[in-house]
Design a protein around this motif. Sequence first.
Motif, PDB file in Angstrom:
ATOM      1  N   PHE A 166     -10.158 -36.095   4.717  1.00 41.81           N
ATOM      2  CA  PHE A 166     -10.436 -37.526   4.799  1.00 41.81           C
ATOM      3  C   PHE A 166     -11.621 -37.826   5.709  1.00 41.81           C
ATOM      4  N   ARG A 167     -11.863 -37.009   6.708  1.00 43.59           N
ATOM      5  CA  ARG A 167     -13.080 -37.187   7.521  1.00 43.59           C
ATOM      6  C   ARG A 167     -14.318 -36.984   6.653  1.00 43.59           C
ATOM      7  N   LEU A 168     -14.305 -35.928   5.843  1.00 43.85           N
ATOM      8  CA  LEU A 168     -15.452 -35.658   4.974  1.00 43.85           C
ATOM      9  C   LEU A 168     -15.626 -36.747   3.917  1.00 43.85           C
ATOM     10  N   LEU A 169     -14.518 -37.219   3.364  1.00 43.79           N
ATOM     11  CA  LEU A 169     -14.603 -38.238   2.327  1.00 43.79           C
ATOM     12  C   LEU A 169     -14.871 -39.625   2.892  1.00 43.79           C
ATOM     13  N   GLY A 170     -14.914 -39.741   4.211  1.00 47.56           N
ATOM     14  CA  GLY A 170     -15.307 -40.988   4.851  1.00 47.56           C
ATOM     15  C   GLY A 170     -16.774 -41.303   4.622  1.00 47.56           C
ATOM     16  N   ASP A 171     -17.541 -40.323   4.212  1.00 43.56           N
ATOM     17  CA  ASP A 171     -18.939 -40.538   3.856  1.00 43.56           C
ATOM     18  C   ASP A 171     -19.006 -40.964   2.394  1.00 43.56           C
ATOM     19  N   GLY A 172     -19.676 -42.063   2.124  1.00 43.95           N
ATOM     20  CA  GLY A 172     -19.731 -42.610   0.773  1.00 43.95           C
ATOM     21  C   GLY A 172     -20.319 -41.675  -0.263  1.00 43.95           C
ATOM     22  N   GLY A 225     -22.516 -29.157  -0.151  1.00 47.04           N
ATOM     23  CA  GLY A 225     -22.238 -27.999   0.705  1.00 47.04           C
ATOM     24  C   GLY A 225     -21.078 -28.272   1.646  1.00 47.04           C
ATOM     25  N   HIS A 226     -21.022 -29.471   2.190  1.00 53.04           N
ATOM     26  CA  HIS A 226     -19.889 -29.831   3.062  1.00 53.04           C
ATOM     27  C   HIS A 226     -18.576 -29.813   2.272  1.00 53.04           C
ATOM     28  N   LEU A 227     -18.594 -30.351   1.065  1.00 51.92           N
ATOM     29  CA  LEU A 227     -17.384 -30.354   0.240  1.00 51.92           C
ATOM     30  C   LEU A 227     -16.960 -28.931  -0.128  1.00 51.92           C
ATOM     31  N   ARG A 228     -17.947 -28.085  -0.359  1.00 47.86           N
ATOM     32  CA  ARG A 228     -17.646 -26.673  -0.658  1.00 47.86           C
ATOM     33  C   ARG A 228     -17.064 -25.986   0.572  1.00 47.86           C
ATOM     34  N   ASP A 229     -17.635 -26.252   1.729  1.00 51.05           N
ATOM     35  CA  ASP A 229     -17.181 -25.604   2.967  1.00 51.05           C
ATOM     36  C   ASP A 229     -15.739 -25.946   3.319  1.00 51.05           C
ATOM     37  N   VAL A 230     -15.298 -27.162   3.009  1.00 45.95           N
ATOM     38  CA  VAL A 230     -13.923 -27.564   3.314  1.00 45.95           C
ATOM     39  C   VAL A 230     -12.958 -27.078   2.228  1.00 45.95           C
TER      40      VAL A 230
END
Length: 122
Positions: A18-24, A60-65
């Motif tokens: 949810f922290r990552l998905l806080g970015d639009g 890349g952030h989505l892949r990393d998580v």
Amino acid sequence: MEAIAPSTDTGIDPVRVFRLLGDGTRLRAALLMHQHGELCVCELTDAIDVSQPKMSRHLGHLRDVGLVATRRSGQWVHYALRPDLPAWLRSTFTALAGEPPFADDLTRLRRAMARHRDHCEQ
């Protein structure tokens, strides 16, 4: 206070997700992949109207998580949500998909896919 453990079925930490998905940009990209499946970076950049370097960084952030998997086809990289995502996350994506601006993103994605059909073949 107790720490939140990763989901037992996938190892995905809900707080980190949810922290990552806080970015639009990341949320919009994830929703498009949820609705359509595997997408090329160029299709996502056109649908969301961001630059390729910015989109690649967010993917890349989505892949990393652990939310997305990649597949290379020639010079193109295709991204898709992992098929084993927990039900709570998939239902969140489903609930948001019809809301603005996410519904408009799908319309723009369809136009982008028509433009990029030749070089983003899957």
